[in-house]
Design a protein around this motif. Structure first.
Motif, PDB file in Angstrom:
ATOM      1  N   VAL A 151       0.799  -1.133  -0.042  1.00 37.95           N
ATOM      2  CA  VAL A 151       0.064  -0.028   0.063  1.00 37.95           C
ATOM      3  C   VAL A 151       0.658   1.174  -0.103  1.00 37.95           C
ATOM      4  O   VAL A 151       0.429   2.178  -0.471  1.00 37.95           O
ATOM      5  N   PHE A 178       1.115   3.458  -3.148  1.00 37.62           N
ATOM      6  CA  PHE A 178      -0.244   4.186  -3.332  1.00 37.62           C
ATOM      7  C   PHE A 178      -0.391   5.347  -2.551  1.00 37.62           C
ATOM      8  O   PHE A 178      -0.620   6.167  -2.891  1.00 37.62           O
ATOM      9  N   THR A 209      -6.854   7.171   0.841  1.00 37.27           N
ATOM     10  CA  THR A 209      -6.064   6.194   0.812  1.00 37.27           C
ATOM     11  C   THR A 209      -6.570   4.796   1.193  1.00 37.27           C
ATOM     12  O   THR A 209      -7.836   4.981   2.057  1.00 37.27           O
ATOM     13  N   TYR A 252      -6.228   3.231  -7.191  1.00 39.86           N
ATOM     14  CA  TYR A 252      -6.142   1.972  -6.485  1.00 39.86           C
ATOM     15  C   TYR A 252      -7.297   1.101  -6.780  1.00 39.86           C
ATOM     16  O   TYR A 252      -8.293   1.246  -6.153  1.00 39.86           O
TER      17      TYR A 252
END
Length: 187
Positions: free
Chosen positions: A3, A6, A18, A120
């Motif tokens: 993650v 990202f 996020t 994402y």
């Protein structure tokens, strides 16, 4: 799954949204600790995103075509409410739309849409009509399909380039019971 790349991309380009991968914990009573203004409820409101750097909020509304159905090219419209300024609405800029907060939409059967954040694609959302006859964005939290209401990102310290994301909180409503459900993820 990673993650961090990202998170860094989003916080660099346009701080705000996020999503973590694995749940840190689930607690129905968890609430975002900051008392930011909530966007007003409208017939077209789907969900919104907030984060700790400031109260500016990204809002996602249903975009209907003239026939009353979701616009096939752009069924969801994203924009800012700049609470940290004068509370004005402002369109997302090109970078925010294409690399951070924008959504892609792919038509599915029965007038539903597969919705993904451009930043994402691994967090699937579905735009579809619920039993109340209205369109909502659905997501899975704690292995249960919910109507997505909001996303909150808690950031403490770090730097502009490498912020310390403490958690991401996704909240929604169980369409069967009407109960609010919240799940936090730690990236």
């Amino acid at each position: 799954m990673r993650v961090s790349k990202f998170l860094i991309l989003l916080l660099l380009i346009a701080p705000g949204i996020t999503f973590g991968i694995s749940p840190d914990k689930h607690n129905d009573s968890v609430k975002a600790p900051i008392n930011y203004p909530k966007p007003p409820v409208t017939d077209s409101r789907l969900f919104y995103v907030q984060r700790t750097p400031n109260a500016n909020t990204i809002v996602y509304d249903l975009n209907l075509a003239t026939n009353g159905m979701p616009d096939t090219e752009n069924p969801v419209k994203a924009y800012w409410i700049r609470y940290a300024d004068k509370g004005q609405k402002e369109d997302l800029n090109y970078i925010q739309r294409k690399f951070a907060y924008g959504l892609t939409a792919r038509p599915l059967a029965n007038g539903n849409y597969d919705i993904r954040f451009v930043s994402y694609k691994k967090f699937p959302l579905t735009l579809m009509k619920a039993s109340d006859g209205k369109y909502h964005i659905f997501a899975f939290i704690s292995q249960k399909q919910i109507i997505l209401n909001s996303v909150f990102v808690k950031i403490e310290g770090g730097t502009f380039w490498f912020p310390n994301v403490v958690y991401v909180e996704v909240s929604g409503t169980d369409p069967q019971t009407g109960k609010e459900m919240v799940e936090r993820f730690k990236p």
